[in-house]
Scaffold this motif. Structure first.
Motif, PDB file in Angstrom:
ATOM      1  N   SER A 252      -9.271  -8.577  -5.829  1.00 16.59           N
ATOM      2  CA  SER A 252     -10.534  -7.923  -5.503  1.00 16.59           C
ATOM      3  C   SER A 252     -10.896  -8.237  -4.055  1.00 16.59           C
ATOM      4  CB  SER A 252     -11.648  -8.404  -6.428  1.00 16.59           C
ATOM      5  OG  SER A 252     -11.355  -8.103  -7.771  1.00 16.59           O
ATOM      6  N   GLY A 253     -11.606  -7.332  -3.422  1.00 18.21           N
ATOM      7  CA  GLY A 253     -12.044  -7.563  -2.056  1.00 18.21           C
ATOM      8  C   GLY A 253     -11.159  -6.853  -1.055  1.00 18.21           C
ATOM      9  N   THR A 254     -11.159  -7.343   0.155  1.00 16.17           N
ATOM     10  CA  THR A 254     -10.343  -6.766   1.225  1.00 16.17           C
ATOM     11  C   THR A 254      -9.492  -7.869   1.843  1.00 16.17           C
ATOM     12  OG1 THR A 254     -12.148  -7.117   2.788  1.00 16.17           O
ATOM     13  CG2 THR A 254     -11.987  -4.936   1.788  1.00 16.17           C
ATOM     14  N   PRO A 255      -8.324  -7.525   2.313  1.00 16.79           N
ATOM     15  CA  PRO A 255      -7.454  -8.555   2.898  1.00 16.79           C
ATOM     16  C   PRO A 255      -7.990  -9.066   4.219  1.00 16.79           C
ATOM     17  CG  PRO A 255      -6.488  -6.381   3.152  1.00 16.79           C
ATOM     18  CD  PRO A 255      -7.695  -6.207   2.287  1.00 16.79           C
ATOM     19  N   GLY A 256      -7.614 -10.294   4.535  1.00 16.28           N
ATOM     20  CA  GLY A 256      -7.995 -10.871   5.813  1.00 16.28           C
ATOM     21  C   GLY A 256      -7.262 -10.219   6.966  1.00 16.28           C
ATOM     22  N   SER A 257      -7.620 -10.597   8.174  1.00 18.51           N
ATOM     23  CA  SER A 257      -7.037 -10.012   9.371  1.00 18.51           C
ATOM     24  C   SER A 257      -5.527 -10.208   9.388  1.00 18.51           C
ATOM     25  CB  SER A 257      -7.657 -10.663  10.613  1.00 18.51           C
ATOM     26  OG  SER A 257      -7.052 -10.175  11.794  1.00 18.51           O
ATOM     27  N   GLY A 258      -4.818  -9.120   9.627  1.00 16.50           N
ATOM     28  CA  GLY A 258      -3.369  -9.176   9.719  1.00 16.50           C
ATOM     29  C   GLY A 258      -2.642  -9.193   8.400  1.00 16.50           C
ATOM     30  N   ILE A 259      -3.376  -9.165   7.288  1.00 14.78           N
ATOM     31  CA  ILE A 259      -2.767  -9.217   5.960  1.00 14.78           C
ATOM     32  C   ILE A 259      -2.770  -7.815   5.359  1.00 14.78           C
ATOM     33  CG2 ILE A 259      -2.980 -10.162   3.629  1.00 14.78           C
ATOM     34  CD1 ILE A 259      -4.420 -12.574   4.895  1.00 14.78           C
ATOM     35  N   THR A 260      -1.661  -7.437   4.766  1.00 11.08           N
ATOM     36  CA  THR A 260      -1.561  -6.155   4.078  1.00 11.08           C
ATOM     37  C   THR A 260      -1.281  -6.405   2.608  1.00 11.08           C
ATOM     38  OG1 THR A 260      -0.687  -5.070   6.063  1.00 11.08           O
ATOM     39  CG2 THR A 260      -0.350  -3.949   3.971  1.00 11.08           C
ATOM     40  N   TRP A 261      -2.133  -5.891   1.743  1.00 12.42           N
ATOM     41  CA  TRP A 261      -1.914  -6.019   0.307  1.00 12.42           C
ATOM     42  C   TRP A 261      -1.125  -4.813  -0.182  1.00 12.42           C
ATOM     43  CZ3 TRP A 261      -7.613  -7.396  -1.373  1.00 12.42           C
ATOM     44  CH2 TRP A 261      -7.854  -8.746  -1.053  1.00 12.42           C
ATOM     45  N   ARG A 262      -0.068  -5.061  -0.934  1.00  9.56           N
ATOM     46  CA  ARG A 262       0.679  -3.962  -1.501  1.00  9.56           C
ATOM     47  C   ARG A 262       1.381  -4.397  -2.779  1.00  9.56           C
ATOM     48  NH1 ARG A 262       2.243  -5.524   3.268  1.00  9.56           N
ATOM     49  NH2 ARG A 262       4.230  -6.593   3.514  1.00  9.56           N
ATOM     50  N   SER A 263       1.732  -3.411  -3.571  1.00  8.89           N
ATOM     51  CA  SER A 263       2.299  -3.622  -4.894  1.00  8.89           C
ATOM     52  C   SER A 263       3.811  -3.445  -4.858  1.00  8.89           C
ATOM     53  CB  SER A 263       1.687  -2.616  -5.874  1.00  8.89           C
ATOM     54  OG  SER A 263       2.481  -2.488  -7.031  1.00  8.89           O
ATOM     55  N   LEU A 264       4.526  -4.432  -5.387  1.00  8.99           N
ATOM     56  CA  LEU A 264       5.976  -4.298  -5.478  1.00  8.99           C
ATOM     57  C   LEU A 264       6.361  -3.165  -6.424  1.00  8.99           C
ATOM     58  CD1 LEU A 264       8.787  -5.443  -4.776  1.00  8.99           C
ATOM     59  CD2 LEU A 264       8.601  -6.840  -6.839  1.00  8.99           C
ATOM     60  N   LYS A 265       5.585  -2.966  -7.464  1.00  8.91           N
ATOM     61  CA  LYS A 265       5.920  -1.924  -8.432  1.00  8.91           C
ATOM     62  C   LYS A 265       5.988  -0.558  -7.767  1.00  8.91           C
ATOM     63  CE  LYS A 265       4.607  -0.143 -12.980  1.00  8.91           C
ATOM     64  NZ  LYS A 265       3.628  -0.231 -14.104  1.00  8.91           N
ATOM     65  N   ASN A 266       5.192  -0.352  -6.727  1.00  9.06           N
ATOM     66  CA  ASN A 266       5.134   0.947  -6.061  1.00  9.06           C
ATOM     67  C   ASN A 266       6.049   1.050  -4.842  1.00  9.06           C
ATOM     68  OD1 ASN A 266       3.179   1.805  -7.888  1.00  9.06           O
ATOM     69  ND2 ASN A 266       1.492   1.072  -6.617  1.00  9.06           N
ATOM     70  N   TRP A 267       6.796  -0.012  -4.556  1.00 10.31           N
ATOM     71  CA  TRP A 267       7.647   0.001  -3.359  1.00 10.31           C
ATOM     72  C   TRP A 267       8.863   0.895  -3.562  1.00 10.31           C
ATOM     73  CZ3 TRP A 267      12.791  -1.314  -2.679  1.00 10.31           C
ATOM     74  CH2 TRP A 267      13.237  -1.434  -1.349  1.00 10.31           C
ATOM     75  N   THR A 268       9.207   1.630  -2.512  1.00 12.26           N
ATOM     76  CA  THR A 268      10.473   2.359  -2.466  1.00 12.26           C
ATOM     77  C   THR A 268      11.082   2.162  -1.089  1.00 12.26           C
ATOM     78  OG1 THR A 268       9.537   4.452  -1.682  1.00 12.26           O
ATOM     79  CG2 THR A 268       9.650   4.133  -4.078  1.00 12.26           C
ATOM     80  N   ALA A 269      12.382   2.101  -1.045  1.00 13.89           N
ATOM     81  CA  ALA A 269      13.065   1.940   0.238  1.00 13.89           C
ATOM     82  C   ALA A 269      12.795   3.129   1.147  1.00 13.89           C
ATOM     83  CB  ALA A 269      14.570   1.773  -0.005  1.00 13.89           C
ATOM     84  N   ALA A 270      12.725   4.307   0.583  1.00 11.74           N
ATOM     85  CA  ALA A 270      12.546   5.511   1.395  1.00 11.74           C
ATOM     86  C   ALA A 270      11.207   5.517   2.115  1.00 11.74           C
ATOM     87  CB  ALA A 270      12.677   6.746   0.506  1.00 11.74           C
ATOM     88  N   ASP A 271      10.202   4.866   1.546  1.00 15.46           N
ATOM     89  CA  ASP A 271       8.866   4.865   2.148  1.00 15.46           C
ATOM     90  C   ASP A 271       8.593   3.637   3.006  1.00 15.46           C
ATOM     91  OD1 ASP A 271       8.233   7.277   0.938  1.00 15.46           O
ATOM     92  OD2 ASP A 271       7.414   6.309  -0.862  1.00 15.46           O
ATOM     93  N   ASP A 272       9.573   2.743   3.127  1.00 16.44           N
ATOM     94  CA  ASP A 272       9.371   1.495   3.869  1.00 16.44           C
ATOM     95  C   ASP A 272       9.833   1.693   5.315  1.00 16.44           C
ATOM     96  OD1 ASP A 272       9.278  -1.060   4.914  1.00 16.44           O
ATOM     97  OD2 ASP A 272      10.037  -2.018   3.095  1.00 16.44           O
ATOM     98  N   ALA A 273       8.870   1.915   6.202  1.00 19.32           N
ATOM     99  CA  ALA A 273       9.201   2.193   7.603  1.00 19.32           C
ATOM    100  C   ALA A 273       9.793   0.993   8.317  1.00 19.32           C
ATOM    101  CB  ALA A 273       7.935   2.658   8.336  1.00 19.32           C
ATOM    102  N   ASP A 274       9.661  -0.194   7.740  1.00 17.44           N
ATOM    103  CA  ASP A 274      10.156  -1.403   8.399  1.00 17.44           C
ATOM    104  C   ASP A 274      11.475  -1.911   7.815  1.00 17.44           C
ATOM    105  OD1 ASP A 274       7.956  -1.361   9.995  1.00 17.44           O
ATOM    106  OD2 ASP A 274       6.879  -2.932   8.932  1.00 17.44           O
ATOM    107  N   LEU A 275      12.026  -1.217   6.827  1.00 19.23           N
ATOM    108  CA  LEU A 275      13.214  -1.724   6.154  1.00 19.23           C
ATOM    109  C   LEU A 275      14.386  -1.894   7.113  1.00 19.23           C
ATOM    110  CD1 LEU A 275      14.538  -2.638   3.546  1.00 19.23           C
ATOM    111  CD2 LEU A 275      15.084  -0.236   3.050  1.00 19.23           C
ATOM    112  N   ALA A 276      14.534  -1.003   8.077  1.00 18.33           N
ATOM    113  CA  ALA A 276      15.659  -1.113   9.019  1.00 18.33           C
ATOM    114  C   ALA A 276      15.593  -2.404   9.824  1.00 18.33           C
ATOM    115  CB  ALA A 276      15.667   0.089   9.963  1.00 18.33           C
ATOM    116  N   PHE A 277      14.394  -2.940  10.034  1.00 22.38           N
ATOM    117  CA  PHE A 277      14.224  -4.191  10.784  1.00 22.38           C
ATOM    118  C   PHE A 277      14.385  -5.411   9.871  1.00 22.38           C
ATOM    119  CE2 PHE A 277      11.759  -0.823  12.674  1.00 22.38           C
ATOM    120  CZ  PHE A 277      12.077  -0.893  14.022  1.00 22.38           C
ATOM    121  N   ASN A 278      14.207  -5.202   8.576  1.00 22.35           N
ATOM    122  CA  ASN A 278      14.182  -6.314   7.624  1.00 22.35           C
ATOM    123  C   ASN A 278      15.448  -6.447   6.788  1.00 22.35           C
ATOM    124  OD1 ASN A 278      11.614  -7.408   8.184  1.00 22.35           O
ATOM    125  ND2 ASN A 278      10.612  -5.767   7.029  1.00 22.35           N
TER     126      ASN A 278
END
Length: 672
Positions: free
Chosen positions: A53-79
């Motif tokens: 609940s609430g909002t993430p702190g500065s520089g923090i991104t909240w996201r769900s692993l269940k909804n992750w897809t490689a095709a939508d991950d713009a940073d995957l090539a760097f990671n």
């Protein structure tokens, strides 16, 4: 785990995010791990499904692993890591007490914060640039917090460095205690079932590890309040995770916290409360509450279950005191009988963290790290029997991955105060990037001499290439042989060893040491043949043909002899090859995104023989400035500004081969 103070560092960054202001959903979070205002990519982290609940702190991104897809991950090539896991072998141990086939070592390391952890290094040399890979069997990318994210994918540079040394890397799943903001719903999210009775997060975790190029997961469920039903679901989840992981060549480690009845009760042992999880996983980290008797009974129980006792990691917490910690070593790795269990080192990055903040020089870190891993003698071939800290090198045999030609090293540790190329500084900016780290000597630093032992260390004041070289300093009143690499390198008709070296002070004669067999007994000097190496002023590359030898190179080193007084000699590069090789140039270079002075670049890999890539900026006067390097085919460079009178910035991208020969450059431009 242990009392609350042990979690403070991991959780503090997320504390502000726990203040409830509104309910966030997965749809509220961007797919990529960067903040919207910057192109800087960061290491990925998630919650299993529902968000705080609430909002993430500065520089923090909240996201769900269940909804992750490689095709939508713009940073995957760097990671996504690019170096495959190298096979290892075990040479004859460097000392008489180190053993192979018994205790192994797992290392749980927090390389950086959960959020805002750069994907591909940063402009600082203050980094845990671990160099003693030869002693560990598994690296856990430790981290996670209730206010940032609970599931962490390791940075690509860490995986690339570990894989180069034959060490698998596990991502971390941390379900925190309630006292640290843990919510039982997150545990339930992790073990949720779909309509067919499968565990969708298990499949997702295996997919994430495969896409990012790491080797599995460390599962640490410490949120209390569960019941038998939850324990049953966790066992089902772990079983499916292990099955899916094994099919992809991945591993699963279980942490001794949750019991089969769903409650959290750290056992400090393998017993009926957790053995079902151990039997399912590849191995188990035994909580710090162990005793000599519980470890002994745990080893016996493992064997009764048809498993190896060395699949149990006996946890040793070194976060606070490192090599000053008092440990009952005989309960884990006794010297006079078989080892009882393997060793799980929690937070050995103490070797960096205990140094004064703001003054952590790379040389100081490596001095502390050498003390931690090799002991007070700083020489794995001659351990100090009076040292109360039983360093890993005393008990565990080192391993090596140097098995194929070409083989080369410029003794780059993966961080530095500046960047060197052919002995010349091409960037004055401090840096770290573990993906650029070499395969480093496995016995740092074994010296064989009848006289005064010289000091040996990585040095950052000068280098041939990268950020460091090996510096040998002190008296050479008798010849000294420095072991460099245990190898299994084939000798052919055209095999050449090249040494790039320099004498800074004193008089030093140099010979290449080559052994074509193993020592007869542990702790003895390899049976070296000594071949003369040329000398001269400044950096010099000397080529030594192995035409008089045959078979396989088992060990490589140097023998140094000096005259009166102290000497200072440095080794900048070593290469073993049959013929020179130069890679083809990168293909299709392009700028994929730009914002002010921040750029994202991408290219396609040439077919073969590429170790890494380097990016330089060509200044208006024609000089080249090193901007960075990577093993990936995508790179971020930030903070650029136009030079005086410059309408467009010009960049050169090169592929670098295993022998550190560079391709022809391909050019990119960016108009200001």
């Amino acid at each position: 785990m242990n009392p609350p103070t042990r979690r403070t560092v991991l959780l503090a960054a997320g504390a502000a995010a726990l203040l409830p202001t509104r309910t966030a959903t997965a749809a509220d979070t961007p797919a990529g791990p960067r903040a919207a205002a910057t192109l800087q990519p960061y290491a990925a982290y998630w919650y299993p499904d529902s968000l705080p609940s609430g909002t993430p702190g500065s520089g923090i991104t909240w996201r769900s692993l269940k909804n992750w897809t490689a095709a939508d991950d713009a940073d995957l090539a760097f990671n996504a890591a690019s170096v495959p896991l190298a096979p290892r072998f075990t040479p004859t141990p460097a000392n008489a007490t180190a053993r192979s086939g018994q205790a192994r070592i797992q290392s749980l390391v927090s390389f950086g914060p959960t959020s805002l952890n750069p994907s591909q290094g940063a402009a600082t040399a203050d980094y845990y640039a671990f160099a003693h890979w030869a002693y560990i069997d598994e690296l856990v990318f430790w981290g996670g917090s209730s206010g940032e994210g609970l599931i962490l994918a390791p940075n690509a540079p860490i995986v690339d460095a570990a894989h180069r040394h034959g060490v698998p890397v596990l991502g971390n799943i941390f379900l925190p205690p309630v006292a640290y903001g843990g919510q039982l719903q997150w545990t339930r999210d992790l073990v949720q079932k779909d309509a067919s009775g499968h565990y969708p997060l298990a499949a997702q975790l295996v997919t994430v590890a495969a896409a990012h190029g790491f080797d599995g997961w460390f599962v640490n469920a410490e949120t209390g309040g569960g019941n038998t039903a939850l324990g049953t679901d966790m066992l089902g989840f772990l079983t499916e995770l292990k099955t899916l992981a094994a099919a992809r060549g991945q591993r699963v480690t279980w942490y001794d916290a949750m019991t089969v009845n769903g409650t959290v009760s750290w056992q400090g042992a393998l017993n009926t409360q957790n053995q079902a999880f151990f039997r399912t996983a590849d191995d188990m980290f035994v909580d710090f509450r162990w005793s000599a008797s519980t470890l002994a009974s745990s080893g016996t129980r493992a064997e009764q279950l048809g498993r190896s006792r060395y699949e149990l990691w006996a946890g040793v917490d070194v976060e606070a005191s490192g090599s000053n910690r008092s440990v009952n070593w005989d309960a884990i790795v006794p010297t006079n009988k078989a080892h009882v269990a393997s060793l799980g080192l929690y937070r050995p990055e103490w070797t960096r963290n205990h140094l004064p903040s703001g003054g952590r020089a790379p040389a100081d870190f490596h001095a502390a790290d050498d003390r931690f891993w090799t002991g007070r003698s700083l020489d794995p071939s001659r351990p100090d029997g009076t040292d109360t800290w039983r360093a890993p090198a005393v008990s565990v045999a080192d391993r090596s991955t140097a098995t194929e030609l070409p083989f080369a090293s410029v003794f780059n540790t993966g961080h530095g105060l500046r960047w060197y190329e052919d002995g010349t500084v091409t960037s004055q900016t401090p840096w770290n990037h573990l993906g650029l780290q070499d395969r480093l000597p496995s016995r740092q630093w074994a010296v064989h001499t009848e006289g005064t032992r010289p000091a040996v260390a990585f040095d950052f004041a000068d280098a041939w290439r990268g950020g460091s070289s090996v510096l040998v300093s002190g008296a050479l009143d008798e010849p000294a042989v420095l072991d460099l690499y245990a190898t299994r390198l084939p000798i052919g008709a055209d095999t050449v060893v090249e040494l790039t070296h320099r004498t800074d002070s004193g008089s030093v004669s140099v010979e290449l040491a080559v052994a074509t067999a193993e020592p007869d007994t542990p702790g003895t000097t390899p049976p070296y043949t000594f071949l003369p190496v040329g000398s001269g002023d400044g950096w010099r590359t000397s080529a030594v043909r192995l035409s008089g030898l045959s078979g396989t190179v088992h060990a490589l080193g140097v023998r140094l002899a000096g005259g009166d007084g102290a000497v200072s000699w440095r080794l900048g590069a070593l290469a073993v090859r049959d013929e020179p090789r130069t890679p083809a140039a990168p293909l299709g270079p392009r700028i994929t995104a730009a914002s002010g002075g921040d750029l994202r670049l991408a290219w396609n890999a040439p077919a073969v023989d590429v170790r890494q890539y380097t990016l330089h900026r060509v200044l208006p006067d024609g000089t080249r400035r090193f901007l960075g390097g990577t093993c990936q085919t995508a790179f971020f460079v930030g903070g650029l500004a136009p030079e005086q009178g410059e309408a467009a910035a010009r960049f050169e991208l090169r592929a670098v081969g295993e022998l550190y020969t560079a391709s022809d450059p391909v050019t990119l431009t960016h108009t200001w």
